[in-house]
Design an enzyme around this catalytic site. Structure first.
Site, short mmCIF file in Angstrom:
data_model
loop_
_atom_site.label_atom_id
_atom_site.label_comp_id
_atom_site.label_asym_id
_atom_site.label_seq_id
_atom_site.Cartn_x
_atom_site.Cartn_y
_atom_site.Cartn_z
N LYS A 1 100.16 26.68 6.50
CA LYS A 1 98.99 26.23 7.11
C LYS A 1 98.06 26.09 6.11
CE LYS A 1 95.86 29.50 8.72
NZ LYS A 1 95.29 30.45 9.63
N LYS B 1 97.32 22.17 14.56
CA LYS B 1 96.65 23.36 14.70
C LYS B 1 95.12 22.96 15.60
CE LYS B 1 95.75 28.36 14.09
NZ LYS B 1 96.62 29.70 13.58
N ARG C 1 98.05 48.01 5.21
CA ARG C 1 98.28 46.41 5.54
C ARG C 1 99.85 45.98 5.67
NH1 ARG C 1 94.61 45.79 1.16
NH2 ARG C 1 95.93 44.94 -0.28
N GLU D 1 95.32 22.23 10.26
CA GLU D 1 94.25 22.95 10.99
C GLU D 1 92.75 22.59 10.94
OE1 GLU D 1 94.18 27.37 10.72
OE2 GLU D 1 92.94 27.54 12.39
P1 13P Z 1 92.05 32.98 15.41
O1 13P Z 1 93.26 32.82 16.70
O2 13P Z 1 91.60 34.48 15.15
O3 13P Z 1 91.10 31.96 15.42
O4 13P Z 1 92.75 32.60 14.10
C1 13P Z 1 93.86 31.55 14.15
C2 13P Z 1 93.89 31.09 12.65
O5 13P Z 1 94.87 31.22 12.02
C3 13P Z 1 92.68 30.71 11.92
O6 13P Z 1 93.01 30.04 10.81
#
Ligand code: 13P
Length: 341
Positions: free
Chosen positions: A136, A219, A46, A177
């Site tokens: 986020k 987002k 990782r 998001e």
């Molecule tokens: P994806 O672009 O794979 O959807 O992931 C974005 C992301 O950070 C989801 O929380």
């Protein structure tokens, strides 16, 4: 909270022709992704994989910031430099995923609510000390029979707003998001309605919790047909519906909007972003990317845990990052995919 400092960070995150890379897969998610490509899910793999991403030549030409996971922000390069410090030297802003995942929402079958507010003030303080300047939190909204429900949208929007207020108090820009999932056979119109309703609730809750729009990044998921829908809407339809949805819901004071890829193909995600910017060049906010899978799929596929393949994998990342950076200014062309192959 210092709004002008938050605003400056947010603007740097969506600087012209740049976007974000989400490399914040949680332990269960990275395990799932590694398994797909037969990569041993050890802590060293990782670490090595995240170093491979950050050490990609010219990454900082296309990428303004990277979202890390709790384990990753504590890890170091093979030369012993903490990833966040390594990024700062490159001019890539460190970000951090802080939610604790989407869990079943009690009383709301088939819907999820995101947890993680307990102890968040203390965690944000620690992350700020480690160099994180944005965070986020992902909520998921499910389109299905009878969903999304008002109760579920409101619970998720409220949590996003509580999280955002804590971030701004800590000097950290919240990425908000609310992902409307692509899973299902729903139409573009159904996705449009679910996304409009969700975004209205989110911005109302942000205002009620006294979150400064000037220090917040959205987002968003694109307004798109479900993966199993037949037929699926074309590139221009997705671009136009997404822009119309944002114009009807997102305050002009927001410094920027970035998109998740959410299960779209790599080239599809690039083409959609490009069409939005090419067809709608005068919007209140920059539209850019914050992709995980659409940037990383070819990288993992090439690397597969082999140090001998690292340079080739980095070329794949550089290529997708460059194409998406072009899409962020509406100057990508699908034929570039063949030229650069
Ligand atoms: P994806 O672009 O794979 O959807 O992931 C974005 C992301 O950070 C989801 O929380």
């Amino acid at each position: 909270m210092n709004i002008s400092e938050l605003n400056a960070i947010a603007k740097a995150m969506v600087a012209k022709g740049k976007g974000l890379i989400a490399m914040d897969e949680s332990s269960p998610t990275i395990a799932k992704r590694f398994k797909q490509y037969g990569i041993d899910n050890s802590e060293e793999n990782r670490r090595a994989y995240r170093e491979l991403i950050l050490a990609t030549p010219d990454l900082n030409k296309y990428i303004s910031g990277a979202i890390l996971y709790d384990e990753t922000i504590r890890q170091k390069t093979k030369d012993g430099v903490l990833f966040a410090q390594y990024m700062q030297k490159l001019g890539i802003i460190p970000g951090i995923k802080v939610d604790a995942g989407a869990k079943d929402h009690a009383g709301f079958p088939n819907e999820k609510v995101t947890e993680g507010l307990d102890g968040l003030r203390e965690r944000l303080k620690e992350y700020y000390g480690m160099g994180a300047r944005f965070a986020k939190w992902r909520a998921v909204i499910t389109i299905g029979p009878g969903t999304p429900s008002t109760g579920n949208i409101e619970a998720n929007a409220h949590a996003l707003a509580r999280y955002s207020a804590l971030c701004q108090e800590a000097g950290i820009v919240p990425i908000v998001e609310p992902e409307v999932l692509i899973d299902g056979a729903h139409t573009l119109e159904q996705c449009y309605d679910a996304t409009v309703t969700t975004l209205r609730a989110v911005f109302r809750q942000l205002a009620e919790q006294r979150v400064a729009y000037e220090g917040t990044i959205l987002k968003a998921s694109m307004v798109i047909s479900g993966l199993e829908a037949k037929p699926r809407a074309g590139v221009n339809e997705v671009a136009d519906a997404t822009v119309r949805c944002l114009l009807n819901t997102v305050p002009a004071a927001l410094p920027g909007v970035v998109f998740l890829s959410g299960g779209q193909g790599n080239e599809e995600a690039t083409a959609h972003l490009n069409a939005m910017n090419a067809r709608h060049p005068k919007l209140p906010w920059p539209l850019s990317f914050s992709y995980s899978r659409a940037l990383q799929q070819p990288v993992m596929d090439t690397w597969r845990g082999s140090p001998a393949k690292a340079a080739e994998a980095q070329k794949q990342l550089q290529r997708r990052a460059r194409f998406n950076a072009l899409a962020a200014t509406g100057t990508y062309q699908p034929q570039m995919e063949r030229e650069a192959a």
